[in-house]
Design a protein around this motif. Structure first.
Motif, short mmCIF file in Angstrom:
data_model
loop_
_atom_site.label_atom_id
_atom_site.label_comp_id
_atom_site.label_asym_id
_atom_site.label_seq_id
_atom_site.Cartn_x
_atom_site.Cartn_y
_atom_site.Cartn_z
N GLU A 159 -10.60 -5.00 12.32
CA GLU A 159 -11.17 -6.02 12.70
C GLU A 159 -12.22 -6.57 12.06
O GLU A 159 -12.53 -6.92 11.49
N LEU A 160 -12.88 -4.85 11.90
CA LEU A 160 -14.55 -5.16 11.33
C LEU A 160 -14.91 -5.30 9.90
O LEU A 160 -15.38 -6.06 9.62
N LEU A 161 -13.81 -4.90 9.38
CA LEU A 161 -13.70 -4.22 7.54
C LEU A 161 -12.75 -5.32 7.01
O LEU A 161 -12.22 -5.00 5.78
N SER A 162 -11.76 -6.06 7.76
CA SER A 162 -10.76 -6.95 7.68
C SER A 162 -9.84 -6.38 6.87
O SER A 162 -9.71 -6.56 5.97
N LEU A 163 -9.40 -5.16 7.20
CA LEU A 163 -7.78 -4.89 6.46
C LEU A 163 -6.68 -5.46 6.97
O LEU A 163 -6.89 -6.72 8.18
N SER A 164 -5.65 -5.89 6.40
CA SER A 164 -4.57 -6.07 6.13
C SER A 164 -3.77 -5.54 7.64
O SER A 164 -4.21 -3.88 7.79
N ASP A 165 -3.30 -5.73 8.14
CA ASP A 165 -2.16 -4.58 9.00
C ASP A 165 -1.25 -3.81 8.44
O ASP A 165 -1.06 -2.98 9.06
N GLU A 166 -1.18 -4.13 6.99
CA GLU A 166 -0.80 -2.46 6.38
C GLU A 166 -1.66 -1.86 6.63
O GLU A 166 -1.15 -0.48 7.09
N ALA A 167 -2.58 -2.07 6.46
CA ALA A 167 -3.73 -1.08 5.60
C ALA A 167 -4.23 -0.34 7.46
O ALA A 167 -4.14 1.20 7.57
N ILE A 170 1.24 -1.22 0.04
CA ILE A 170 0.14 -0.66 -0.38
C ILE A 170 0.99 1.49 -0.15
O ILE A 170 1.96 1.49 0.94
N THR A 171 0.42 2.95 -0.94
CA THR A 171 1.55 3.34 -1.03
C THR A 171 0.91 5.07 -0.79
O THR A 171 1.49 5.74 -1.39
N SER A 172 -0.79 4.99 -0.60
CA SER A 172 -1.21 5.81 0.06
C SER A 172 -2.60 5.72 0.46
O SER A 172 -2.77 4.73 0.70
N ARG A 173 -2.86 6.48 1.54
CA ARG A 173 -3.81 6.53 2.53
C ARG A 173 -4.59 6.41 1.65
O ARG A 173 -6.15 5.71 1.77
N GLU A 174 -5.27 7.50 0.27
CA GLU A 174 -6.13 7.33 -0.15
C GLU A 174 -6.22 5.67 -1.32
O GLU A 174 -7.42 4.88 -1.07
N GLU A 175 -5.71 4.81 -0.57
CA GLU A 175 -5.76 3.03 -1.36
C GLU A 175 -6.82 2.73 0.03
O GLU A 175 -7.49 1.50 -0.10
N VAL A 176 -6.37 3.23 1.47
CA VAL A 176 -6.76 2.36 2.39
C VAL A 176 -8.63 2.67 2.63
O VAL A 176 -9.25 2.22 2.85
N THR A 177 -8.55 4.15 1.99
CA THR A 177 -9.73 4.69 2.42
C THR A 177 -10.52 4.06 1.15
O THR A 177 -12.27 4.44 1.53
N LYS A 178 -10.12 3.98 -0.37
CA LYS A 178 -11.42 3.11 -1.42
C LYS A 178 -11.25 2.22 -0.78
O LYS A 178 -13.02 1.30 -0.71
N MET A 179 -10.17 1.10 -0.18
CA MET A 179 -11.08 0.26 0.47
C MET A 179 -12.41 0.03 1.02
O MET A 179 -12.96 -0.99 1.95
N ILE A 180 -12.18 0.77 1.98
CA ILE A 180 -13.22 1.20 3.45
C ILE A 180 -14.12 1.05 3.03
O ILE A 180 -15.05 0.78 3.23
N VAL A 181 -14.21 2.08 2.19
CA VAL A 181 -15.12 2.74 1.15
C VAL A 181 -16.27 1.28 0.57
O VAL A 181 -17.13 1.36 0.39
N ALA A 182 -14.53 0.91 -0.18
CA ALA A 182 -16.08 -0.20 -1.37
C ALA A 182 -16.21 -1.39 0.37
O ALA A 182 -17.37 -2.36 -0.40
N THR A 183 -16.04 -2.03 0.90
CA THR A 183 -15.60 -2.77 1.87
C THR A 183 -17.23 -2.49 2.59
O THR A 183 -18.42 -3.12 2.54
N LYS A 184 -17.42 -1.62 2.90
CA LYS A 184 -18.20 -0.85 3.28
C LYS A 184 -19.71 -1.35 2.52
O LYS A 184 -21.00 -1.51 2.97
N ILE A 185 -19.50 -0.93 1.60
CA ILE A 185 -20.44 -0.77 0.65
C ILE A 185 -21.48 -1.93 0.29
O ILE A 185 -22.43 -2.82 -0.23
N THR A 186 -19.73 -2.75 0.17
CA THR A 186 -21.07 -4.43 -0.05
C THR A 186 -21.35 -4.88 0.88
O THR A 186 -22.01 -6.28 0.84
N GLN A 187 -20.35 -5.13 1.83
CA GLN A 187 -20.80 -5.34 3.15
C GLN A 187 -22.37 -5.17 4.05
O GLN A 187 -21.95 -5.96 4.93
N GLY A 188 -22.43 -4.14 3.59
CA GLY A 188 -23.64 -3.59 4.22
C GLY A 188 -23.67 -2.09 5.25
O GLY A 188 -24.29 -2.23 5.83
N PHE A 189 -22.59 -2.41 5.51
CA PHE A 189 -22.19 -1.60 6.73
C PHE A 189 -22.70 -0.17 7.59
O PHE A 189 -22.38 0.66 5.83
#
Lengths: 149, 149, 149, 149, 149, 149, 149, 149, 149, 149
Positions: free
Chosen positions: J57-65, J2-21
């Protein structure tokens, strides 16, 4: 000496405000729709000699101002690329949000080309409605297909 | 993983082109006007679950894409402040040339306030004409007066 | 999956360079002027089915790319408002320096209105000259008068 | 005291409007094409002493104004990067839409280099046409190849 | 497939850095000045076939890359209108501070016209100096007078 | 009351034009190169008391104006980020096209650092040439290495 | 293949975050101040061979990355003209609010010239304070007087 | 009638120049540091009644001007987003080059938050140095941590 | 003749400053909240006839000025897209930092739509606090759902 | 990597949408308000280790994230200076229309200074209303007076 069309626009607006005219009254004197007439007074359209003289008489403009009204003006009535006035911004927002929609639907119906902003007319009316009156605007522009050569 | 609504828009457009659908066909499946439906597909409106599923089935979109269609997207469909595409530019030009005219006439009719771009509908039709067919667009937006407090 | 017209433009340009085609050869296959054909290949015009297929065959494009060539593209071929490329900048400079001159002379000859950029054709030729050859460009656009309503 | 060339441009334009001269009449007095003469009056070209005096006499300009006409002006006749006036915008649109086409075709014919905007001439004519008269503009500029050193 | 000249520029720069070449060495292979050769490698000039092949051999570029080097590129090497890099900014600052001075002195010496940026050469040398060495740059461009027509 | 340095610049330029001075004559009175003197008169350099008084006497400036000439002015002589004047634009184009070349070659010769635009001098000369005279400009600036700390 | 210095910056930052290094630790390995070292790692300064190798060893960078660290980079670390990050914006605000004050006071003390941003050092310290600790930054730059020639 | 704070700033600057005051003298009358006092005179800070009266007396300002000095002004002292003046630009360059460094080091020392530009002081001194005197500026701002809620 | 609403704003502000009125006093005369009344005086809202006359009497405005106060003004009170004044910038920063947060939370609570900036009220209060008083602003705007059609 | 914080933001948003949080659910896990928590997830605030781990933990993010979530991010959540999204634009419009009003009223109540955007909290609630529910936002920021020194 009047050295720009903007000065004439300012004179017209100031006179209209202090003497209490409406755009409809001015349009009647000009003899065209309120939409075209207002745009012409605001420096976006050129008037014929008789139109200019009619406005000049109603608003007591000088001969020099009347001469300027007959010149094709440098058009564009907004001070910034993105308008700051909320009423005008909503129209910019419509272009921003619906721009690609308009493009898709006009192409689907007509093929490649544009809707003219020159061979164009506009009619603005109040639409009464129980939940609050609505502004209804009909825009009509000739479709111009791209020429292949 | 799909990480932006733009990706879904690109998928919809690419599928529509290669499979030859029209926006009218897509709108029928969605069950609303072609104007609203096109805007929704292009990432400017949020769909309900059933609307999104209908589009998804027609265009063979993944579940993930269907989920994204139900999210209120970050709106704005143009890549630059001043649009470069000639068809869309003509609309920007109308705002630029007629912006102050719209402002004057709406205020003359309704007082201070705006025409809503949210409680808004649009209808685009071909207007047959011997000198060349015309694009006719009717826009209707609720007038919202400024609140005094 | 091809998801934008720009990708097709890049494929055409890359194939043309590595296989050594000229725009004139491509224009012959399309069956129109080199000016229109080049603009169409560069994503500024929509092709008909047969035009697109002819280009596709010459340059070995996929069916998907051929489908994209028939879509009215989002036009505008420059990456910045003010072009940085010296050749293209000189044309922008002409607009900047001669823009008001063109406006004055067209209005003097035709009255208020514009020269169409849609019903438009262009012809570019080498003009031999002892002091150094010249580029000669003839531009022809229909005059569209402002409609009064 | 006149402290900028723009003031002289405004005087010329205002006098032309109120006294009813045409650019062709002014060009005859200057003794050059209407295209060059109009550009010169609008502050884009420097006049010789005799040209400036001829304009000065026709339009009753002061000696100070005549002196300013002989100075190489700071060129650029438009108030914004992207012109807002519809007539002038169409020319900017041509650069935007056809810019890369012009670049490709000039390079194909001449190799790397530019078409001069300095060693340049322009001729604008009405082209009669049953479907509506056309504006025809011929632009001719010397090709300048990039020097290798 | 290489789809832009920028990709070739990046390959050249990356190879130069990791293999330790200097621009002077690359210029010797091309057979022109270090100034022209560096600009050509950085995507600002088109090379001839033999120049491109020489660079390709030295830096182990593919045939496709060598083909791209012979194309007149879309010029402009900076990512922003006002450069952020301090070294390059100083040159922009010189234009900003001395721009009107250059204009005045060139016009005083030559009359109205420009100094060509096309028929142009540049020579950059170290100038030894006890108070700290200096960068000396000689720029030479043909004067092009405005044509009157 | 004079409230800005720009007013003094405008007075100097207007007086120079109407009284027919050259920058070389003004530079002789100041006692420095024509390049530095012109820049100083155009509001880019501060003069000493005696320099300012010499200019003031030659051009009949008021004591107040002479006081302003001795103030370090807010520098920057161009009205827009990208200059519109063709002569000055060519210099901006050189920065845009050759900016990265200058950066590479200065770093190759001197290491990381900049060429000063402050400890800087410039000399502009006519270079006679059978194919058309050339403008030759020598720029010399001290190299300033980045300090490591 | 690494094709830009930004890629190396991203690697350094990502490694620092995931392995938990501080800038002070990295600076110790480089052997210079934390201010200079951080700027160098973020792509604003060129490192010597031994500095680059030390960083490379600490952060397990490839030889190619180490080669890039020794190149004078294209400087400028912010994505927009006006920074959006609140911490960095406060510094831009200081330039905006105090810019003319700095100009006036430096000129009052030193005459016309600038404070160098190249022969420059910076020291950032925590300043303990009962009302809340303060950030104290000492900036020191050589004064460079404008050269008269 | 004075209708803006800028008019008062211009009066102060013009009087200072023509009557030969220094900012240090003005600061003594105000009773604060030369940094704060200069910023206040240049329209970036509000004065108390007694401070304003002291400045008014020293510089013979009208009562109206003195009233304006006590108003919190619309701050921002530069005419463009990127300053063109070389002295002020160097400070913008420092923000551009060192902005991310300042961000990293302040966060490393203090955690997330900003350095205040309001609870802030600045001290500018000449630092004598054999290799050329230096400008030394100490900036001190309170650290403000982001509040979690 | 008053030719713009800005002139009236400047008169009101100048009179308020020199005669020492507060916005609360002016609001009492108008008969509405201090927030709405200040915005109206600053040219962002249209007044009724009686409101305008009350302000006119308090501040001794001419009849012409009173007429202008009743016109729906061209809104937008800031001179630049990104405000330079630190107090106003903090609000822009809030939009920049929290904009997407506001969007997410309003959509989560209400679905797709906007919070009206027209049917809107604002209340600004001092909130006493031991660690330093706080500014508390309550903003209330009607939620407007996007209309499906 | 992961080379930018924006990537983590996109992961969080995508996970939230597809998993319905919902953001409220995520905020509960973080243990702070929904306003702060949403801003933190969208890359505008730094989390503590335990907050980041809870989200991870809630969104199953990697340690790096999770490591990236603890870094003070480069703030600013909008892609353009003037936001195009209608909901966010309304907030920008409020700053544009009411900016000077906020400035005047805060200064009237508190004197010169700002309302902090750092020591700041926000609370967004639905306000039930017969005429249509309202969005109510309470913003509270510490007043910071300008320091005199």
């Amino acid at each position: 000496m009047i050295t720009s069309r903007e000065e004439v626009t300012k004179m017209i607006v100031a006179t209209k405000i202090t003497q209490g005219f409406t755009w409809k009254q001015i349009a009647e004197v000009i003899g065209h729709s309120k939409e075209w007439s207002t745009a012409a007074c605001l420096g976006q359209m050129a008037m014929t000699k008789s139109q200019a003289e009619a406005v000049g008489e109603l608003l007591s403009l000088s001969d020099e101002a009347v001469a300027w009204l007959q010149i094709a003006p440098y058009k564009g009535s907004l001070p910034t690329e993105v308008p700051t006035d909320p009423l005008i911004y909503r129209w910019y927002e419509l272009v921003n949000v619906y721009g690609t929609t308009l493009k898709e639907l006009i192409h689907e119906e007509f093929g490649d080309g544009i809707m003219s902003a020159i061979d164009f007319s506009m009619d603005l009316q109040r639409e009464e409605n129980d939940k609050g009156d609505r502004v209804s605007v009909v825009m009509s522009g000739k479709f111009l297909p791209y020429k292949t050569y």
